[in-house]
Design a protein around this motif. Structure first.
Motif: not given
Length: 410
Positions: A1-16
């Motif tokens: 499974x591919x992961x996001x690059x180190x030092x980056x983040x995904x933001x879900x709707x509540x956080x956005x």
């Protein structure tokens, strides 16, 4: 499974939604002061940043060669790009120029809490005003922007002139080295550097300068520096407006281009990595082929602000779930559109669920269910069900929309 690059983040709707809310508050704060938003490219010529900060910054940047053989980089910060834009596009604009920005930046460094390889800066640049009033405005605006976010912080304000005056007899290389130690607040490195160069006589005055509680104490240590009147005027303006700050003439701001007033903000709950704001006066435009114009600005580390604030409940507004039988599907879409046109967040079932399952699903996120079956379609009505109380009543579409609107005003 591919992961996001180190030092980056995904933001879900509540956080956005939390981020957009705080961002919006900051935007509104600076708008009221007359600052208008600008935007620069995500990548620039590498030279733009090495001219400003030296070749040493390259190891912290995402650099690449484009297909034309040009050395490019993802922007590590925004100030240089804004001043490049001023030289390219803004020299003829009436001064002072008040610009603001909100942009993502990229640095290749070790990720840790509040520090990422892709991060966001919110900042302003005031270009073309070389006065104590300009310095004070930018500090007051920085204070107001942080206040608007809800973060709890301490504001430190200083000026480089007294420190530079103490170091004026040293070579430029020694000055940069000592100010770098001061900027990092590394007392051990500073003591070793002073001792190694036979400059231990500076240990006491430099330490005393950092401990000054008033502007008057600064000049008792540093003497009558040429910038004294402007420093006193700037601090007097801040005091007149009730700005809460700590005089801090130990701020070194190791970047060479800062020329006078400097200031920093520190979140009270972030531990060692707690700086969330930095700014001051500088002159950059001449490096990029422009005039030697005075500038003053600040950048807020938006990610650290959000870490400091933490999670908080969101006010999502009233939500409606439209529930329908298969034969009422077209009417359900019309009803949903009417609620949306009235400004209400409205969702319809897309999974082909039965009526009971639709209502159960709506109850998880919605405040009202608007029920449509054959009877409602034939009568031109809707059944409005309050999912909090269980009460329901058949109404006209207009009455249902008005009832939902009243709920939003409670």
């Amino acid at each position: 499974m591919l992961q996001k690059p180190r030092g980056t983040r995904d933001f879900l709707p509540d956080e956005m939604e939390r981020r957009r809310l705080i961002e919006g508050r900051m935007r509104e704060a600076v708008r009221r002061w007359g600052y208008r938003e600008v935007c620069t490219p995500d990548f620039e010529h590498l030279e733009l940043f090495t001219m400003k900060s030296g070749e040493g910054i390259i190891q912290e940047m995402y650099t690449f060669e484009d297909k034309g053989g040009r050395q490019m980089t993802l922007r590590p910060e925004v100030t240089a790009a804004v001043l490049r834009m001023y030289v390219n596009e803004g020299k003829v604009l009436p001064k002072p120029i008040r610009w603001c920005y909100f942009a993502d930046c990229f640095r290749y460094e070790r990720p840790q809490k509040g520090r990422y390889r892709q991060f966001w800066q919110f900042g302003v640049e005031l270009i073309g005003a070389d006065t104590a009033s300009a310095d004070a405005e930018v500090i007051m605006l920085a204070d107001e922007a942080l206040q608007s976010s809800g973060v709890t912080f301490d504001l430190h304000v200083g000026h480089l002139a007294p420190m530079k005056h103490l170091l004026s007899d040293l070579s430029p290389e020694d000055q940069r080295m000592i100010m770098a130690c001061l900027d990092k607040r590394d007392q051990n490195a500073l003591s070793a550097a002073l001792e190694g160069r036979g400059l231990t006589h500076l240990t006491e005055p430099l330490a005393a300068l950092s401990e000054c509680q008033t502007v008057a104490e600064v000049f008792e240590i540093a003497g009558d520096v040429p910038e004294r009147a402007r420093i006193e005027e700037t601090f007097a303006l801040l005091d007149s407006q009730g700005i809460e700050y700590r005089p801090d003439f130990g701020i070194a701001r190791g970047l060479d281009y800062y020329t006078g007033m400097v200031f920093e903000g520190f979140a009270r709950n972030l531990g060692a990595e707690n700086q969330i704001l930095g700014g001051g006066t500088y002159r950059l435009a001449h490096l990029f082929g422009g005039d030697d114009v005075a500038s003053c600005g600040f950048a807020i580390g938006f990610d650290r602000v959000m870490v400091s604030i933490g999670d908080f409940p969101l006010e999502l507004g009233t939500v409606v779930g439209v529930v329908c039988t298969p034969e009422a599907r077209e009417r359900a879409l019309e009803v949903a559109r009417a609620f949306r046109n009235a400004g209400v967040r409205t969702e319809v079932d897309l999974m082909g669920r039965g009526m009971g399952a639709q209502i159960a699903h709506a109850a998880k996120a919605a405040d009202f269910a608007v029920v449509l079956g054959k009877r409602e379609v034939d009568a031109g009505t809707v059944t409005l069900k309050d999912l909090h109380t269980g009460e329901q009543q058949e109404k006209s579409l207009e009455e249902a929309i008005a009832e939902v609107a009243r709920h939003g005003d409670r």
